[in-house]
Design an enzyme around this catalytic site. Structure first.
Site, short mmCIF file in Angstrom:
data_model
loop_
_atom_site.label_atom_id
_atom_site.label_comp_id
_atom_site.label_asym_id
_atom_site.label_seq_id
_atom_site.Cartn_x
_atom_site.Cartn_y
_atom_site.Cartn_z
N ILE A 528 0.97 -1.19 0.12
CA ILE A 528 -0.06 0.09 0.01
C ILE A 528 0.69 1.30 0.00
O ILE A 528 0.36 2.43 -0.06
CB ILE A 528 -0.90 -0.06 1.28
N GLY A 529 2.18 1.22 -0.04
CA GLY A 529 3.12 2.37 0.07
C GLY A 529 4.36 1.84 0.28
O GLY A 529 4.90 0.81 0.46
N SER A 530 5.12 2.88 0.20
CA SER A 530 6.58 2.84 0.47
C SER A 530 7.25 4.26 0.72
O SER A 530 6.72 5.25 0.45
CB SER A 530 7.38 2.49 -0.82
N GLY A 531 8.17 4.24 1.55
CA GLY A 531 9.09 5.41 1.80
C GLY A 531 10.44 5.10 1.83
O GLY A 531 11.16 4.22 1.70
N PHE A 533 12.22 4.30 4.69
CA PHE A 533 12.57 3.35 5.55
C PHE A 533 11.98 2.21 4.94
O PHE A 533 12.50 1.04 5.64
CB PHE A 533 12.22 3.69 6.82
N GLY A 534 11.34 1.89 3.90
CA GLY A 534 10.78 0.53 3.26
C GLY A 534 9.58 0.73 3.19
O GLY A 534 8.73 1.53 2.81
N VAL A 536 5.16 -0.72 2.78
CA VAL A 536 4.29 -0.71 3.78
C VAL A 536 3.19 -1.97 3.23
O VAL A 536 3.06 -1.72 1.92
CB VAL A 536 3.61 0.75 4.07
N LYS A 550 4.89 -1.76 8.37
CA LYS A 550 6.09 -1.30 7.52
C LYS A 550 7.42 -2.19 7.94
O LYS A 550 7.57 -2.52 9.06
CB LYS A 550 6.27 0.45 8.01
N ASP A 645 10.85 14.99 7.86
CA ASP A 645 10.73 14.52 6.45
C ASP A 645 9.05 15.00 6.51
O ASP A 645 8.42 13.88 5.91
CB ASP A 645 10.98 13.10 6.10
#
Length: 880
Positions: A528-531, A533-534, A536, A550, A645
């Site tokens: 469902i997502g990423s950032g 740090f890794g 999700v 996450k 951030d």
């Protein structure tokens, strides 16, 4: 002889017969209250001043009155009190624990003031010894004062507060106020408000259940030692040395307000205007956090449709009687433990005498958040044994993830029922066997040892064999793992001794097993997502709670203990505008964080996507919620946290588009080497403050800059780094920005465009065109002004987030942007535009242009922007 022979006339006889009635009628004529002062040898009673409702003294302008009052018109309990006239509200009482009847009296002498009951017995007095009393004064602030001939104060009611503080009154450190039992009974109840050297606390039987510093409306301004609390026309304040503000609750301006600890145990601040009271602040706002809201062992469940919670009894308990608000054990063989009473003479209780009834998961107790556990890493039986040996202990809460043991002490109150499924606490109530109940029900417990069941002779040997088999299996499995390694056996790395020790760290949230989260996410199926740090993934726990998991991938070789220490800090941060960390997994080299799931995803998808347009009020609420969350991170936590951030991707939206900040505190998980590459790793350049790559200090003002950039994007509905001018017919392009089909239009840096439109007063030019006519120039102006103040080049000129919240809420005036500190935007914009035009001429599409813009912003922030003009376009924008 002559006088004796005189016979009174009939007229004289008639007059003499009615004379006692005349004198009696005169005695019933109500006296008028005095103004400001009364002098010694004064005696007053309720009956004497009955026409003025017992009032015998008014302040100079009639704002307050001193009276013999009868609260709630119950005609039983009378008190000497001070009343605010306009609202008819009592703000102080003298003899609150010793009421008298309507025949009682107030006496003022040169020794002081006394209150006596109908028998003449003294029930209260103020008798200063340093000088003779010359007068009793009632000030315009509501302060009742005994003064001497030099008008020096000998005694003041402000020095002896009851349950209320008024404007101008101070509550110094060490002094407390107590709530009344009810509106008609002013006796002190079990609720206390005290002021410490750093905070305001509420307590019930010595147990803390609320602190001002933890409230979302309270902002910590400094670390000075608190000297006193006061309220004024602009809010509630804790002040330190030289009047420095330590904690403040800013409120709308009001001429009259009071702070009061009410009969329910809630601390409220209310203002009075236009003939009615307005509640401005309440703590705790969740009534289920009140210690006795549902009685003894009552289960309190917050009701979303009403301010009144729903009360019931937890499992294993039932209501003792219809007239009682106490829950008792369903099993009649047990009764609730009675602590430190005559039955045990206050001594320690034999641990074998106590038993425990579980109330299950999903419950919490008001004092758990404010008391330290007895110890960490205990097992449940040890936790219960500690309570059994303490006659002041009524039960325990045990936290599985950390082995923490919390005692319920002094008094047993209500329990908080939670439906979110993330509570790792298991509650137990201490009970004892009822006096009339024995092992066999017939007082034959002494014979039980002789009635050993025959079946046990068969079961015990077989049970022993099973246990030995299980031990052998566990030993064999451990031997295989130690020889071949877990990865070769298809298992995740097992916890090391370091990892196990780490779970004794105070405050750790729930610990999940890797396999548990693997099942919950269906082997990490739904991404469902990423950032930075890794990635999700969406997951569903066994209790049907939806979570976001996450998978941390950028922590290098950080140890488990360091990881868990930081997770303990993050897990203890709770705010309505921060995404809640529900738990974690630290197994082998695996690092997983479990968060609450946000229904609407991240702000960037909603704001820059092709779905329904965010309305202006929704955008404003998102801005305010984000500001409140950042203000809490910067000044509301025990440890200040700089997010580092802030961007739309890290602002998640829940029900009704409620904004919640994610990824806060994760920068603390980085090693020093990783921190130096922080911005490159995160890959978000459009929100970075100029100080990031100029070797300047990073502070909370860095977050303020990023927040200002996010505000501009909320206003425009487009990314800051790309904007087409000369056309307002906007389409969505592949970069998520809005652009025009007009080929002759140019590209500019939107923050610069916002500055130029601010200078011209053309604020509607900045609004998202998709809003059409659903927003006013004044509404846009407010957010743009705040945004530009937040992006000042000098960090010292940026407001802190507490001030930003105040501006958005309308409690403090909006700041005015300082153009001289925004000129750097002109340079950024000029260089950005030049290189964007070159990119267009070379045939770059919008996605490439956006990437080049990011690269440009990184480069220009990395050095002195005054020297960038000597760099070639190829150097600035990178290879094409």
């Amino acid at each position: 002889m002559f006088l004796a022979s005189v016979t009174p006339s009939p007229l004289l006889m008639g007059f003499l017969s009615v004379l006692p009635t005349i004198f009696f009628s005169c005695a019933l004529v109500s006296a008028l209250p005095f103004s400001e002062l009364i002098y010694p040898n004064f005696t007053g009673s309720y009956l004497q001043f009955i026409d003025t409702s017992g009032a015998f003294l008014l302040s100079r302008n009639g704002t307050y009155k001193a009276a013999i009052c009868n609260p709630d018109a119950q005609k039983i309990n009378f008190y000497l009190c001070v009343i605010h006239v306009a609202s008819n509200t009592m703000v102080w009482s003298a003899n609150r624990n010793h009421p008298f009847s309507e025949a009682g009296k107030v006496n003022l002498t040169s020794k002081g003031i006394t209150v006596v009951d109908e028998t003449g017995d003294e029930v209260w007095s103020a008798l200063p010894t340093q000088s003779s009393v010359n007068a009793l004064l009632l000030s315009e602030m509501g302060n009742l004062v005994l003064v001497d001939q030099a008008n020096i104060s000998l005694w003041e009611s402000f020095q002896y507060p009851t349950d209320t503080i008024v404007i101008g009154q101070r509550l110094p450190v060490g002094m407390t106020i107590s709530s009344a039992v009810s509106a008609s009974d002013l006796s002190t109840s079990d609720y206390r408000l005290g002021l410490t050297s750093s905070d305001v606390i509420l307590q019930w039987h010595g147990q803390t259940y609320w602190k001002l510093s933890m409230d979302t409306s309270a902002y910590t301004n400094s670390g000075y030692t608190v000297e006193f609390m006061t309220i004024n026309r602009t809010g509630l304040y804790l002040l330190g040395r030289n009047g420095s503000v330590v904690i403040q609750v800013a409120l709308a301006s009001a001429d009259f307000r009071i702070a009061k600890l009410d009969t329910s145990g809630q601390f409220t601040v209310n203002s009075f205007s236009n003939g009615r009271w307005n509640q401005e602040f309440v703590g705790p706002s969740d009534s289920c956090r009140l210690p006795y809201v549902c009685g003894r062992i009552g289960q309190c469940l917050a009701n979303s449709a009403s301010s009144t919670p729903t009360c019931s009894c937890p499992s294993n308990f039932h209501l003792v009687s219809l007239n009682s608000n106490t829950c008792g054990p369903i099993d009649g063989s047990f009764v609730l433990f009675s602590a430190c009473n005559s039955s045990n003479n206050g001594s320690q209780v034999d641990s074998s005498a106590a038993s425990y009834l579980a109330i299950g998961y999903g419950y919490d107790y008001f004092s758990n958040d404010f008391s330290k556990p007895l110890n960490y890493g205990l097992n449940l039986s040890v936790c219960q044994e500690v309570c059994s040996g303490d006659c002041s202990c009524f039960g325990v809460f045990y936290e599985n993830s950390s082995g923490s043991c919390y005692k319920i002490e002094n008094k047993l109150g209500s329990f908080i029922s939670s439906t979110d499924g993330d509570n790792d606490l298991l509650g137990y109530i201490k009970v004892v066997v009822a006096p009339s109940t024995n092992f066999d029900g017939n007082n034959n417990s002494g014979d039980q040892s002789q009635k050993f069941p025959v079946v046990a002779l068969v079961l015990l040997p077989s049970t022993a064999c099973c246990i030995l088999f299980a031990i052998g299996f566990v030993w064999l499995r451990r031997w295989r793992i130690s020889k071949f390694g877990e990865e070769k056996l298809g298992l995740p790395n097992s916890p090391s001794s370091e990892e196990l020790d780490a779970f004794h760290i105070p405050g750790l949230p729930r610990r999940f097993d890797y396999k548990e989260l693997e099942v919950a996410t269906d082997k990490f199926k739904t991404h469902i997502g990423s950032g930075g740090f890794g990635a999700v993934y969406k997951g569903v726990l066994p209790d049907k709670t939806v979570v976001a998991v996450k998978k941390i991938t950028n922590l290098g070789i950080q140890g488990k203990r360091d990881f868990c220490t930081e997770i303990a800090v993050i897990g203890n941060i709770h705010h309505v505008n921060l995404v809640k960390l529900k738990g974690f997994c630290a197994q082998g080299r695996v690092r997983l964080l479990v968060y609450e799931y946000m229904n609407h995803g991240s702000l960037d998808r909603i704001l820059f996507g092709t779905g329904p347009v965010l309305e202006w009020q929704e955008r404003f609420n998102i801005a305010l919620g984000t500001a409140r969350g950042l203000a809490y991170l910067h000044s509301g936590c025990e440890q200040k946290i700089i997010h580092c951030d802030i961007k739309p991707e890290n602002i998640l939206l829940h029900d009704d588009f409620q904004a919640k900040i994610s990824d806060f505190g994760l920068s603390k998980l980085l090693s020093p080497e990783q921190s130096s590459l922080f911005t490159t790793m995160r890959g978000t350049r459009g929100y970075l403050a100029p100080e990031w790559l100029t070797s300047s200090a990073i502070s909370e003002k860095t977050d303020v800059y990023s927040f200002g950039m996010v505000l501009l994007e909320l206003v425009s509905g487009r990314k800051n780094c790309l904007l087409r001018t000369q056309s307002h017919s906007l389409d969505d392009d592949s970069s998520g920005s809005h652009s025009s089909s007009s080929s002759g239009s140019g590209l500019i840096y939107f923050p610069l465009f916002a500055l130029e439109m601010h200078e011209r007063g053309k604020y509607l030019e900045l609004a998202d065109p998709r809003l059409e006519n659903r927003v006013t120039s004044q509404e846009v102006e407010r957010l743009v002004q705040v945004a530009l103040c937040c992006v000042h080049e000098e960090p010292s000129l940026r407001p802190n987030m507490v001030a930003v919240v105040g501006m958005l809420e309308g409690r403090i005036p909006f700041c005015q942007p300082r153009v001289e500190s925004l000129n750097f935007l002109r340079f950024y914009g000029r260089r950005f535009t030049e290189d964007s035009i070159i990119g267009e001429e070379n045939g770059s599409n919008n996605a490439i242009l956006y990437s080049q813009a990011n690269a440009f912003l990184t480069t220009v922030a990395g050095g002195s922007y005054r020297s960038v003009s000597y760099m070639s376009s190829q150097q600035v924008s990178g290879p094409r």
